[in-house]
Write a protein that holds these residues in place. Structure first.
Motif, PDB file in Angstrom:
ATOM      1  N   GLY A 178      -0.343  -8.805   1.432  1.00  0.00           N
ATOM      2  CA  GLY A 178      -0.748  -7.751   0.424  1.00  0.00           C
ATOM      3  C   GLY A 178      -0.965  -8.295  -0.949  1.00  0.00           C
ATOM      4  O   GLY A 178      -0.382  -9.594  -0.979  1.00  0.00           O
ATOM      5  N   LYS A 179      -1.430  -7.715  -1.791  1.00  0.00           N
ATOM      6  CA  LYS A 179      -1.440  -8.233  -3.314  1.00  0.00           C
ATOM      7  C   LYS A 179      -0.087  -8.068  -4.116  1.00  0.00           C
ATOM      8  O   LYS A 179      -0.218  -8.031  -5.168  1.00  0.00           O
ATOM      9  CB  LYS A 179      -2.602  -7.220  -3.948  1.00  0.00           C
ATOM     10  N   ASP A 192      -3.611   4.457   5.224  1.00  0.00           N
ATOM     11  CA  ASP A 192      -2.762   3.988   4.270  1.00  0.00           C
ATOM     12  C   ASP A 192      -3.463   2.817   3.803  1.00  0.00           C
ATOM     13  O   ASP A 192      -3.544   2.524   2.630  1.00  0.00           O
ATOM     14  CB  ASP A 192      -1.521   3.483   4.676  1.00  0.00           C
ATOM     15  N   ILE A 193      -4.024   2.125   4.772  1.00  0.00           N
ATOM     16  CA  ILE A 193      -4.411   0.567   4.318  1.00  0.00           C
ATOM     17  C   ILE A 193      -5.978   0.274   4.747  1.00  0.00           C
ATOM     18  O   ILE A 193      -6.274   0.714   5.704  1.00  0.00           O
ATOM     19  CB  ILE A 193      -3.640  -0.546   5.241  1.00  0.00           C
ATOM     20  N   CYS A 194      -6.736   0.103   3.712  1.00  0.00           N
ATOM     21  CA  CYS A 194      -8.251  -0.379   3.748  1.00  0.00           C
ATOM     22  C   CYS A 194      -8.487  -1.770   3.463  1.00  0.00           C
ATOM     23  O   CYS A 194      -8.233  -1.997   2.302  1.00  0.00           O
ATOM     24  CB  CYS A 194      -8.766   0.706   2.883  1.00  0.00           C
ATOM     25  N   TRP A 203       0.854  -1.138  -0.098  1.00  0.00           N
ATOM     26  CA  TRP A 203      -0.030   0.038   0.042  1.00  0.00           C
ATOM     27  C   TRP A 203       0.835   1.297   0.038  1.00  0.00           C
ATOM     28  O   TRP A 203       1.793   1.229   0.559  1.00  0.00           O
ATOM     29  CB  TRP A 203      -0.991   0.067   1.254  1.00  0.00           C
ATOM     30  N   PRO A 204       0.408   2.151  -0.602  1.00  0.00           N
ATOM     31  CA  PRO A 204       1.316   3.520  -0.644  1.00  0.00           C
ATOM     32  C   PRO A 204       1.229   4.191   0.733  1.00  0.00           C
ATOM     33  O   PRO A 204       0.353   4.034   1.535  1.00  0.00           O
ATOM     34  CB  PRO A 204       0.528   4.483  -1.681  1.00  0.00           C
ATOM     35  N   TRP A 205       2.241   4.788   1.116  1.00  0.00           N
ATOM     36  CA  TRP A 205       2.280   5.401   2.178  1.00  0.00           C
ATOM     37  C   TRP A 205       1.959   6.944   2.223  1.00  0.00           C
ATOM     38  O   TRP A 205       2.734   7.967   2.296  1.00  0.00           O
ATOM     39  CB  TRP A 205       3.748   5.337   2.619  1.00  0.00           C
ATOM     40  N   ILE A 206       0.485   7.385   2.193  1.00  0.00           N
ATOM     41  CA  ILE A 206      -0.061   8.506   1.995  1.00  0.00           C
ATOM     42  C   ILE A 206      -0.295   9.358   3.222  1.00  0.00           C
ATOM     43  O   ILE A 206      -0.124  10.384   3.160  1.00  0.00           O
ATOM     44  CB  ILE A 206      -1.415   8.366   1.468  1.00  0.00           C
ATOM     45  N   SER A 207      -0.026   8.544   4.289  1.00  0.00           N
ATOM     46  CA  SER A 207      -0.142   9.359   5.577  1.00  0.00           C
ATOM     47  C   SER A 207       1.231   9.802   5.983  1.00  0.00           C
ATOM     48  O   SER A 207       1.251  10.851   6.973  1.00  0.00           O
ATOM     49  CB  SER A 207      -0.576   8.400   6.958  1.00  0.00           C
ATOM     50  N   TYR A 235     -12.178  -1.967   7.491  1.00  0.00           N
ATOM     51  CA  TYR A 235     -11.385  -1.411   8.294  1.00  0.00           C
ATOM     52  C   TYR A 235     -10.226  -0.805   7.665  1.00  0.00           C
ATOM     53  O   TYR A 235      -9.608  -0.978   6.533  1.00  0.00           O
ATOM     54  CB  TYR A 235     -10.688  -2.931   9.089  1.00  0.00           C
ATOM     55  N   GLU A 236      -9.530   0.624   8.426  1.00  0.00           N
ATOM     56  CA  GLU A 236      -8.383   1.306   7.967  1.00  0.00           C
ATOM     57  C   GLU A 236      -7.553   1.344   9.062  1.00  0.00           C
ATOM     58  O   GLU A 236      -7.677   1.430  10.192  1.00  0.00           O
ATOM     59  CB  GLU A 236      -9.190   2.699   7.736  1.00  0.00           C
ATOM     60  N   ARG A 237      -6.185   1.320   8.540  1.00  0.00           N
ATOM     61  CA  ARG A 237      -4.881   1.356   9.199  1.00  0.00           C
ATOM     62  C   ARG A 237      -4.109   2.520   8.826  1.00  0.00           C
ATOM     63  O   ARG A 237      -4.028   2.455   7.552  1.00  0.00           O
ATOM     64  CB  ARG A 237      -4.489   0.221   9.734  1.00  0.00           C
ATOM     65  N   MET A 238      -3.154   2.887   9.618  1.00  0.00           N
ATOM     66  CA  MET A 238      -1.940   3.616   9.171  1.00  0.00           C
ATOM     67  C   MET A 238      -0.799   2.842   9.170  1.00  0.00           C
ATOM     68  O   MET A 238      -0.702   1.948   9.994  1.00  0.00           O
ATOM     69  CB  MET A 238      -1.683   4.767  10.038  1.00  0.00           C
TER      70      MET A 238
END
Length: 541
Positions: free
Chosen positions: A469-470, A423-425, A411-415, A429-432
């Motif tokens: 992850g994918k 960052d992660i959905c 996942w990209p590190w957008i935070s 559920y969502e997490r950083m």
């Protein structure tokens, strides 16, 4: 069960009780800053010896620990435990050497195990210790302490290494040689490295201390672990925080002995954040522009001792096996190279079988029900629902502590630039991502975040909750586990790499993540086909 006599060390008598002159006992010498732990069957005579010993002249107080249940096996055991715990507790700088640590089985050991916690609480009440045993055992200062009982394999490597150093030094007054210690995750490479450093500083032969005045450094490439070990060394008598250095520090001076922990994490001049300082070190050392951090060490140290695992190279900047072998082959012309292997799994309770199983899973080498393995002493599960995955994480943290969620860089590190975003959905559920890499495992926010490889490599967890992850998938037609470059977001990890190299790096990342958990590993898999494949070989809950 315990009676403790607190007294100035200067006193010559501590009472009339017979056990003071004829009973196995433990004692702690201290002066409010430093402490020494010992055992004796005649503590009165032993204190007389200590008062005459110049090395003990700074101690002011003694605490004599008696129990009518003590035998010599129990006091040996308690002495070792106290040394290990006091060294990591932080109340005192421990002055013991580390060559007598033992954790042997003996009659009714379980009884003494249960009562040791009572003794430790008494010491806390007396302000001779401050932390609980659980907090200490979960700390990195305890896990990486040089006060550890080594297994036979580790002890044999230490003995052989020191004998080789002695042999070379005595024959030619020269330490020049290269020593490589290979070991899988959890084989105790860092422990052996810190143990060896302390052992060399204290080593005596024929009344001489041949390594006491040698320039010795412990190189730790990982910034976070380096800070931890600096703190550890600061609390151990005879060691200094400045003994623990980074690769760049080696370019500044020459050393007699350099011990390198996690040498696979040394950098090549490839996909690194600071080319300028790297190039400056190469120029300073008259090395070509493509000189590596390993080249710096080989040039600046007479003896190099490298702890290495090629399966933990997780990006193009790492020292992969071909480069490592090439550099050592070049050094062979100048100095002899000796290799050792640490086989025994010391971290993961699933043992070596679990490590081999993980390798086979990630390489897609398992083919049917007959290949499935269950681990009696290790919790290894595939969790179907992310909500359940998260729930189990919090449950394990509440009971065991040191349970963390980690993932591949899928996942990209957008935070990083916007703290309001997740960052992660997954599902609903969502997490950083981890908000820092240095000491993230022990940070206050870690439980609610997801750690990447750079925040957990080199660390132990009680339970690892690993998201695949994918960036890693399964092709059922080809029966192959493969990586998806477009779903991998570590730019420094994939720029300039071939697909084959990236395949190796990403699988190595998951290999490292899935070997962090001491007591168990729980998986959540994003790719449906990979999930189906893994579910054939891992129980789904």
């Amino acid at each position: 069960m315990f009676k403790i006599i607190d007294s100035p060390l200067s006193k010559t008598e501590y009472g009339e009780e017979k056990y003071l002159k004829n009973w196995p006992m433990i004692y702690i010498l201290e002066n409010e800053k430093m402490a020494y732990v010992g055992e004796s069957t005649n503590v009165t005579a032993r204190m007389t010896q200590h008062r005459k010993n110049p090395e003990k002249k700074d101690f002011k107080s003694v605490h004599l620990i008696y129990s009518d249940k003590f035998n010599q096996s129990a006091t040996f055991d308690y002495e070792s435990r106290l040394i290990q715990l006091i060294a990591a507790d932080g109340t005192f700088v421990i002055t013991n050497k580390n060559d007598g640590i033992a954790n042997k089985e003996y009659f009714e050991k379980l009884y003494y195990d249960e009562n040791f916690e009572r003794l430790w609480q008494i010491l806390r009440d007396k302000k001779l210790a401050k932390k609980s045993i659980t907090d200490i055992v979960n700390s990195d200062l305890f896990k990486y302490s040089p006060y550890k009982e080594l297994n036979e394999e580790q002890s044999g490597a230490i003995t052989d290494i020191v004998n080789k150093l002695n042999e070379q030094y005595e024959m030619e007054n020269d330490l020049s040689q290269a020593i490589v210690v290979n070991g899988m995750p959890g084989s105790g490479k860092t422990i052996v490295a810190t143990y060896l450093f302390k052992f060399l500083r204290d080593y005596q032969k024929d009344g001489e201390t041949p390594y006491a005045d040698k320039t010795i450094a412990l190189v730790v490439p990982q910034t976070s672990l380096r800070k931890t070990l600096k703190k550890l060394f600061k609390g151990i008598y005879g060691l200094k925080s400045s003994d623990v250095i980074g690769p760049s520090d080696v370019a500044k001076k020459e050393y007699d002995i350099v011990i390198v922990d996690e040498a696979h994490r040394l950098h090549k001049r490839k996909n690194i954040p600071n080319y300028g300082s790297h190039d400056a070190n190469n120029r300073e050392l008259n090395l070509p522009k493509d000189g590596t951090e390993l080249d710096w060490i080989l040039k600046q140290a007479k003896c190099v001792i490298l702890f290495y695992d090629n399966m933990q190279v997780v990006g193009p900047s790492g020292i992969e096996k071909s480069t490592f072998s090439e550099k050592l082959a070049g050094e062979f012309k100048k100095r002899m190279t000796t290799y050792y292997k640490l086989f025994t799994q010391m971290r993961v309770k699933g043992g070596n079988d679990y490590i081999t199983y993980i390798q086979s899973l990630l390489q897609g080498r398992l083919n049917g029900p007959s290949d499935k393995v269950n681990f009696e002493n290790y919790e290894f599960y595939l969790v179907d629902s992310f909500g359940d995955f998260e729930k189990r994480l919090y449950e394990k943290e509440k009971v065991e502590g040191l349970s963390r969620m980690v993932a591949g860089y899928a996942w990209p590190w957008i935070s990083k630039n916007d703290k309001t975003k997740k960052d992660i959905c997954i599902e609903e559920y969502e997490r950083m991502w981890n908000n820092r890499t240095e000491n993230w495992v022990h940070s206050e926010t870690a439980l609610d975040e997801v750690g990447c490889i750079h925040s957990v490599q080199g660390y132990d967890l009680n339970y690892a909750f690993v998201i695949l992850g994918k960036d890693i998938k399964y092709n059922p037609d080809a029966k192959k586990v493969y990586v998806d470059k477009d779903s991998y977001f570590d730019k420094n990890g994939k720029n300039t790499t071939t697909l084959d190299e990236l395949d190796e790096y990403i699988k190595n990342i998951y290999y490292v993540l899935m070997t962090r958990g001491i007591k168990g590993t729980y998986l959540y898999i994003c790719d449906e086909e990979l999930k189906k494949y893994f579910s054939e070989f891992i129980e789904t809950i």
